[in-house]
Design a protein around this motif. Structure first.
Motif, PDB file in Angstrom:
ATOM      1  N   UNK A   1      74.191  52.820  30.771  1.00  0.00           N
ATOM      2  CA  UNK A   1      73.413  52.205  31.849  1.00  0.00           C
ATOM      3  C   UNK A   1      71.929  52.321  31.523  1.00  0.00           C
ATOM      4  N   UNK A   2      71.221  51.239  31.843  1.00  0.00           N
ATOM      5  CA  UNK A   2      69.802  51.157  31.523  1.00  0.00           C
ATOM      6  C   UNK A   2      69.029  50.641  32.732  1.00  0.00           C
ATOM      7  N   UNK A   3      67.801  51.127  32.861  1.00  0.00           N
ATOM      8  CA  UNK A   3      66.902  50.566  33.846  1.00  0.00           C
ATOM      9  C   UNK A   3      66.181  49.357  33.280  1.00  0.00           C
ATOM     10  N   UNK A   4      65.327  48.772  34.103  1.00  0.00           N
ATOM     11  CA  UNK A   4      64.632  47.551  33.707  1.00  0.00           C
ATOM     12  C   UNK A   4      63.354  47.838  32.935  1.00  0.00           C
ATOM     13  N   UNK A   5      62.898  49.063  32.969  1.00  0.00           N
ATOM     14  CA  UNK A   5      61.711  49.454  32.213  1.00  0.00           C
ATOM     15  C   UNK A   5      60.451  49.464  33.060  1.00  0.00           C
ATOM     16  N   UNK A   6      59.515  50.303  32.661  1.00  0.00           N
ATOM     17  CA  UNK A   6      58.206  50.350  33.311  1.00  0.00           C
ATOM     18  C   UNK A   6      57.140  50.455  32.221  1.00  0.00           C
ATOM     19  N   UNK A   7      56.087  49.676  32.368  1.00  0.00           N
ATOM     20  CA  UNK A   7      55.051  49.589  31.341  1.00  0.00           C
ATOM     21  C   UNK A   7      54.077  50.752  31.470  1.00  0.00           C
ATOM     22  N   UNK A   8      53.807  51.399  30.358  1.00  0.00           N
ATOM     23  CA  UNK A   8      52.761  52.420  30.269  1.00  0.00           C
ATOM     24  C   UNK A   8      51.738  51.946  29.246  1.00  0.00           C
ATOM     25  N   UNK A   9      50.501  51.858  29.671  1.00  0.00           N
ATOM     26  CA  UNK A   9      49.428  51.431  28.792  1.00  0.00           C
ATOM     27  C   UNK A   9      48.346  52.502  28.778  1.00  0.00           C
ATOM     28  N   UNK A  10      48.037  52.981  27.581  1.00  0.00           N
ATOM     29  CA  UNK A  10      47.006  54.007  27.425  1.00  0.00           C
ATOM     30  C   UNK A  10      45.833  53.373  26.692  1.00  0.00           C
ATOM     31  N   UNK A  11      44.747  53.211  27.400  1.00  0.00           N
ATOM     32  CA  UNK A  11      43.607  52.505  26.831  1.00  0.00           C
ATOM     33  C   UNK A  11      42.350  52.885  27.584  1.00  0.00           C
ATOM     34  N   UNK A  12      41.248  52.887  26.851  1.00  0.00           N
ATOM     35  CA  UNK A  12      39.955  53.138  27.493  1.00  0.00           C
ATOM     36  C   UNK A  12      39.275  51.822  27.871  1.00  0.00           C
TER      37      UNK A  12
ATOM     38  N   UNK B   1      77.442  49.618  43.095  1.00  0.00           N
ATOM     39  CA  UNK B   1      76.871  49.101  41.861  1.00  0.00           C
ATOM     40  C   UNK B   1      76.029  50.187  41.211  1.00  0.00           C
ATOM     41  N   UNK B   2      76.285  50.425  39.925  1.00  0.00           N
ATOM     42  CA  UNK B   2      75.574  51.449  39.195  1.00  0.00           C
ATOM     43  C   UNK B   2      74.223  50.905  38.752  1.00  0.00           C
ATOM     44  N   UNK B   3      73.170  51.653  39.051  1.00  0.00           N
ATOM     45  CA  UNK B   3      71.842  51.131  38.782  1.00  0.00           C
ATOM     46  C   UNK B   3      70.868  52.268  38.486  1.00  0.00           C
ATOM     47  N   UNK B   4      69.939  51.990  37.585  1.00  0.00           N
ATOM     48  CA  UNK B   4      68.816  52.892  37.304  1.00  0.00           C
ATOM     49  C   UNK B   4      67.538  52.104  37.521  1.00  0.00           C
ATOM     50  N   UNK B   5      66.583  52.722  38.203  1.00  0.00           N
ATOM     51  CA  UNK B   5      65.315  52.049  38.466  1.00  0.00           C
ATOM     52  C   UNK B   5      64.178  52.991  38.090  1.00  0.00           C
ATOM     53  N   UNK B   6      63.304  52.513  37.190  1.00  0.00           N
ATOM     54  CA  UNK B   6      62.145  53.304  36.788  1.00  0.00           C
ATOM     55  C   UNK B   6      60.934  52.921  37.640  1.00  0.00           C
ATOM     56  N   UNK B   7      60.033  53.861  37.782  1.00  0.00           N
ATOM     57  CA  UNK B   7      58.762  53.607  38.451  1.00  0.00           C
ATOM     58  C   UNK B   7      57.729  54.589  37.923  1.00  0.00           C
TER      59      UNK B   7
ATOM     60  N   UNK C   1      56.636  59.410  35.323  1.00  0.00           N
ATOM     61  CA  UNK C   1      57.628  58.366  35.505  1.00  0.00           C
ATOM     62  C   UNK C   1      58.822  58.924  36.273  1.00  0.00           C
ATOM     63  N   UNK C   2      59.399  58.078  37.104  1.00  0.00           N
ATOM     64  CA  UNK C   2      60.593  58.447  37.859  1.00  0.00           C
ATOM     65  C   UNK C   2      61.729  57.511  37.506  1.00  0.00           C
ATOM     66  N   UNK C   3      62.917  58.053  37.491  1.00  0.00           N
ATOM     67  CA  UNK C   3      64.140  57.272  37.272  1.00  0.00           C
ATOM     68  C   UNK C   3      65.083  57.604  38.419  1.00  0.00           C
ATOM     69  N   UNK C   4      65.382  56.605  39.224  1.00  0.00           N
ATOM     70  CA  UNK C   4      66.259  56.799  40.378  1.00  0.00           C
ATOM     71  C   UNK C   4      67.604  56.166  40.092  1.00  0.00           C
TER      72      UNK C   4
END
Length: 121
Positions: free
Chosen positions: A110-121, A1-7, A20-23
């Motif tokens: 093919x797409x991964x499920x996404x990973x949230x990046x939040x930049x805030x003070x 199964x073809x898969x991409x996973x972000x972290x 960020x990593x994409x496996x």
């Protein structure tokens, strides 16, 4: 199964860094271009960076040039996006995507499920 996973996403203060990593699994990256896209709340999805499979050449959106660096290790089926000097405007869900051949603005298979990046003070 073809898969991409972000972290690697998370919360970071302005000026901070994240990597960020994409496996990939189920296929090799040798002849595959990998792109990072992002989509902020209420915004259209945009391509941030891409690295081609054969040449390893990379390109970047103007908004991240000089701050973000894309790299890959085909032997490990990994692609990274090093993000430095993060700004609140970088807040988004980041996705990695793959397509055969060279980088392109669209037509990723093919797409991964996404990973949230939040930049805030």
């Amino acid at each position: 199964q073809l898969q991409l996973v972000e972290s690697g996403g998370g919360l970071v203060q302005p000026g901070g860094s994240l990597r960020l990593s994409c496996t990939a699994s189920g296929f090799t990256l040798d002849y595959v271009a990998i792109a990072w896209f992002r989509q902020g709340s209420g915004k259209e999805r945009e391509v941030v960076s891409c690295i081609s499979g054969l040449s390893g050449s990379a390109n970047y959106a103007d908004s991240v040039k000089g701050r973000f660096t894309i790299s890959r290790d085909n032997s490990k089926n990994l692609v990274w996006l090093q993000m430095n000097g993060l700004e609140p405007e970088d807040t988004a869900v980041y996705y990695c995507a793959a397509r055969e051949g060279s980088c392109a603005p669209a037509d990723y298979d093919y797409w991964g499920q996404g990973t949230q990046v939040t930049v805030s003070s």
